[in-house]
Write an enzyme that holds these catalytic residues in place. Structure first.
Site, PDB file in Angstrom:
ATOM      1  N   SER A  29     168.304 138.936  61.290  1.00 33.60           N
ATOM      2  CA  SER A  29     167.170 138.012  61.376  1.00 33.60           C
ATOM      3  C   SER A  29     165.902 138.707  61.865  1.00 33.60           C
ATOM      4  O   SER A  29     165.916 139.382  62.894  1.00 33.60           O
ATOM      5  CB  SER A  29     167.478 136.895  62.378  1.00 33.60           C
ATOM      6  OG  SER A  29     168.730 136.335  62.118  1.00 33.60           O
ATOM      7  N   HIS A  60     166.084 134.327  56.154  1.00 36.32           N
ATOM      8  CA  HIS A  60     167.149 135.247  55.757  1.00 36.32           C
ATOM      9  C   HIS A  60     167.057 135.325  54.234  1.00 36.32           C
ATOM     10  O   HIS A  60     167.465 134.404  53.546  1.00 36.32           O
ATOM     11  CB  HIS A  60     168.532 134.722  56.145  1.00 36.32           C
ATOM     12  CG  HIS A  60     168.796 134.737  57.614  1.00 36.32           C
ATOM     13  ND1 HIS A  60     169.992 135.129  58.152  1.00 36.32           N
ATOM     14  CD2 HIS A  60     168.019 134.419  58.663  1.00 36.32           C
ATOM     15  CE1 HIS A  60     169.928 135.038  59.468  1.00 36.32           C
ATOM     16  NE2 HIS A  60     168.745 134.597  59.805  1.00 36.32           N
ATOM     17  N   HIS A  82     176.323 133.583  57.796  1.00 36.69           N
ATOM     18  CA  HIS A  82     176.836 133.456  59.161  1.00 36.69           C
ATOM     19  C   HIS A  82     178.003 132.479  59.207  1.00 36.69           C
ATOM     20  O   HIS A  82     178.087 131.554  58.404  1.00 36.69           O
ATOM     21  CB  HIS A  82     175.734 132.958  60.098  1.00 36.69           C
ATOM     22  CG  HIS A  82     174.615 133.940  60.268  1.00 36.69           C
ATOM     23  ND1 HIS A  82     173.640 134.108  59.317  1.00 36.69           N
ATOM     24  CD2 HIS A  82     174.342 134.816  61.262  1.00 36.69           C
ATOM     25  CE1 HIS A  82     172.799 135.052  59.720  1.00 36.69           C
ATOM     26  NE2 HIS A  82     173.197 135.498  60.905  1.00 36.69           N
ATOM     27  N   TYR A  84     178.418 130.085  61.178  1.00 31.92           N
ATOM     28  CA  TYR A  84     177.993 128.695  61.390  1.00 31.92           C
ATOM     29  C   TYR A  84     177.553 128.005  60.101  1.00 31.92           C
ATOM     30  O   TYR A  84     177.383 126.791  60.074  1.00 31.92           O
ATOM     31  CB  TYR A  84     176.880 128.603  62.450  1.00 31.92           C
ATOM     32  CG  TYR A  84     175.643 129.431  62.167  1.00 31.92           C
ATOM     33  CD1 TYR A  84     174.735 129.075  61.181  1.00 31.92           C
ATOM     34  CD2 TYR A  84     175.388 130.585  62.904  1.00 31.92           C
ATOM     35  CE1 TYR A  84     173.608 129.834  60.922  1.00 31.92           C
ATOM     36  CE2 TYR A  84     174.270 131.354  62.666  1.00 31.92           C
ATOM     37  CZ  TYR A  84     173.384 130.980  61.668  1.00 31.92           C
ATOM     38  OH  TYR A  84     172.284 131.743  61.421  1.00 31.92           O
ATOM     39  N   GLU A  85     177.350 128.769  59.030  1.00 30.59           N
ATOM     40  CA  GLU A  85     176.974 128.139  57.770  1.00 30.59           C
ATOM     41  C   GLU A  85     178.172 127.419  57.140  1.00 30.59           C
ATOM     42  O   GLU A  85     177.998 126.584  56.247  1.00 30.59           O
ATOM     43  CB  GLU A  85     176.366 129.170  56.814  1.00 30.59           C
ATOM     44  CG  GLU A  85     175.001 129.647  57.309  1.00 30.59           C
ATOM     45  CD  GLU A  85     174.415 130.783  56.495  1.00 30.59           C
ATOM     46  OE1 GLU A  85     173.937 130.534  55.392  1.00 30.59           O
ATOM     47  OE2 GLU A  85     174.442 131.938  56.982  1.00 30.59           O
ATOM     48  N   ALA A 112     169.838 140.273  65.474  1.00 31.17           N
ATOM     49  CA  ALA A 112     169.017 139.796  66.584  1.00 31.17           C
ATOM     50  C   ALA A 112     170.001 139.267  67.622  1.00 31.17           C
ATOM     51  O   ALA A 112     170.986 138.624  67.264  1.00 31.17           O
ATOM     52  CB  ALA A 112     168.114 138.674  66.102  1.00 31.17           C
ATOM     53  N   MET A 210     175.442 135.753  66.882  1.00 31.74           N
ATOM     54  CA  MET A 210     176.254 134.884  66.014  1.00 31.74           C
ATOM     55  C   MET A 210     176.654 135.583  64.716  1.00 31.74           C
ATOM     56  O   MET A 210     176.895 134.926  63.701  1.00 31.74           O
ATOM     57  CB  MET A 210     175.468 133.606  65.681  1.00 31.74           C
ATOM     58  CG  MET A 210     174.965 132.836  66.895  1.00 31.74           C
ATOM     59  SD  MET A 210     173.925 131.450  66.378  1.00 31.74           S
ATOM     60  CE  MET A 210     173.146 131.002  67.941  1.00 31.74           C
ATOM     61  N   SER A 211     176.697 136.907  64.737  1.00 36.21           N
ATOM     62  CA  SER A 211     177.004 137.611  63.475  1.00 36.21           C
ATOM     63  C   SER A 211     177.762 138.900  63.775  1.00 36.21           C
ATOM     64  O   SER A 211     178.399 139.023  64.820  1.00 36.21           O
ATOM     65  CB  SER A 211     175.695 137.950  62.747  1.00 36.21           C
ATOM     66  OG  SER A 211     174.932 138.875  63.497  1.00 36.21           O
ATOM     67  N   ASN A 234     165.676 137.831  73.203  1.00 32.38           N
ATOM     68  CA  ASN A 234     165.525 136.938  74.380  1.00 32.38           C
ATOM     69  C   ASN A 234     166.541 137.335  75.434  1.00 32.38           C
ATOM     70  O   ASN A 234     167.557 137.969  75.124  1.00 32.38           O
ATOM     71  CB  ASN A 234     165.776 135.482  73.959  1.00 32.38           C
ATOM     72  CG  ASN A 234     167.121 135.290  73.271  1.00 32.38           C
ATOM     73  OD1 ASN A 234     167.255 135.541  72.068  1.00 32.38           O
ATOM     74  ND2 ASN A 234     168.123 134.885  74.024  1.00 32.38           N
ATOM     75  N   HIS A 246     164.670 129.387  66.793  1.00 36.80           N
ATOM     76  CA  HIS A 246     164.798 130.382  65.720  1.00 36.80           C
ATOM     77  C   HIS A 246     163.471 131.133  65.540  1.00 36.80           C
ATOM     78  O   HIS A 246     163.461 132.355  65.337  1.00 36.80           O
ATOM     79  CB  HIS A 246     165.241 129.697  64.419  1.00 36.80           C
ATOM     80  CG  HIS A 246     165.508 130.656  63.301  1.00 36.80           C
ATOM     81  ND1 HIS A 246     166.439 131.669  63.403  1.00 36.80           N
ATOM     82  CD2 HIS A 246     164.961 130.777  62.070  1.00 36.80           C
ATOM     83  CE1 HIS A 246     166.450 132.367  62.269  1.00 36.80           C
ATOM     84  NE2 HIS A 246     165.554 131.841  61.449  1.00 36.80           N
TER      85      HIS A 246
HETATM   86  N1  HPA Z   1     172.489 133.784  71.520  1.00 37.17           N
HETATM   87  C1  HPA Z   1     173.088 133.839  70.326  1.00 37.17           C
HETATM   88  N2  HPA Z   1     172.520 134.376  69.261  1.00 37.17           N
HETATM   89  C2  HPA Z   1     171.290 134.886  69.385  1.00 37.17           C
HETATM   90  C3  HPA Z   1     170.606 134.866  70.605  1.00 37.17           C
HETATM   91  C4  HPA Z   1     171.245 134.271  71.738  1.00 37.17           C
HETATM   92  O1  HPA Z   1     170.708 134.214  72.860  1.00 37.17           O
HETATM   93  N3  HPA Z   1     169.405 135.453  70.400  1.00 37.17           N
HETATM   94  C5  HPA Z   1     169.371 135.815  69.079  1.00 37.17           C
HETATM   95  N4  HPA Z   1     170.516 135.484  68.469  1.00 37.17           N
END
Ligand code: HPA
Length: 274
Positions: A29, A60, A82, A84-85, A112, A210-211, A234, A246
């Site tokens: 991402s 994406h 992903h 979650y999709e 990311a 998440m990947s 973050n 996002h």
């Molecule tokens: N958690 C999960 N996935 C992420 C995060 C996070 O803090 N930042 C970017 N992708």
């Protein structure tokens, strides 16, 4: 599945006949511009490649690019599917096994991620040393396809030690800091709660995302070596006052993009030296 892999490999070979890449990069991402490194020979939308997953998430893209980076033939995969999709892992398997069919033996997985390391805040790049799979799922579940790899996969070197050393050398050369961290894969799509992040800290995680872990499992199963680079977007939930969105992920990944591109540019040259 095998037919789709053969067909996709054939389409890519036809689009870039003389290339023979040994190395591929999957871009996460907000990291799409890393593909600007490429002196491009061919660009194919995932929708033109049988079985490739067409991402449903905004920002994406879904395209495969081939060409040279600093004279080295490379494939870039812009966009991934992903967990979650909810579409399962078949698309990812087809994508990664197609790389294998084309002769790729090194995969650079980027993503990311949230950071649990106070010394690596938004904008940093961290090299993945190991991972913890908390998806509650594994793409290798089900009948094993012996044509691609063994039933039971050794994960002692999931993130290749020698190649991680080369990444460190490349970072040193450009004078940039590159810490290593353990990546915890969470199912998403919600970001974590502060309590979940406390748990992750306790079990030894440094990064959360998440990947990447499904991709690593599929690649290791068929013998492709992996390195991973996380762009920290973050501090993990509860570690700062930021509200996670996002848009925030994309904006901060873009901050790390330049360092990531420099690292990848030197790494592909060093890693493919005989
Ligand atoms: N958690 C999960 N996935 C992420 C995060 C996070 O803090 N930042 C970017 N992708």
């Amino acid at each position: 599945m095998s037919i789709m892999i053969q067909q996709s490999a054939e389409i890519i070979r036809k689009a870039a006949p003389a290339l023979h890449p040994k190395i591929a990069v999957m871009l996460g991402s907000g990291l799409g511009a890393v593909a600007d490194l490429l002196d491009e020979t061919a660009a194919l939308s995932y929708s033109a490649l049988p079985g490739f997953p067409v991402p449903t998430v905004k920002d994406h893209e879904g395209s495969l690019r081939t060409g040279h980076v600093a004279g080295v033939p490379v494939i870039f995969l812009k966009g991934r599917q992903h967990f979650y999709e909810g579409a399962g892992f078949d698309g990812l398997k087809i994508m990664i096994r197609t790389l294998k069919a084309l002769g790729v033996d090194i995969l650079i997985l980027t993503n990311a991620a949230g950071s649990l390391m106070p010394e690596n805040g938004p904008g940093s790049v961290v090299s993945i040393k190991d991972h913890i799979n908390l998806l509650g799922s594994n793409p290798l579940t089900g009948a094993n396809d012996d044509d691609w790899g063994p039933r039971f996969v050794d994960m002692g070197d999931a993130w290749d030690k020698r190649l991680r050393g080369i990444l460190q050398d490349c970072a040193k050369k450009s004078g940039s800091r590159l810490d290593e961290g353990i990546y915890a894969a969470m199912p998403g799509p919600a970001f974590e709660t502060p309590a979940e992040i406390s748990m992750l800290k306790t079990i030894g995680a440094d990064l959360v995302g998440m990947s990447t872990v499904p991709e690593n499992l599929i690649a290791r199963h068929c013998g492709i070596k992996c390195v991973g680079l996380s762009a920290v977007t973050n501090m993990a939930a509860g570690m700062s006052d930021e509200i996670l969105t996002h848009a925030h992920t994309i904006a901060n990944a873009e901050r790390a993009q330049k360092d990531m591109a420099t690292l990848i540019e030197t790494f592909v040259q060093e890693a493919t030296k005989a």
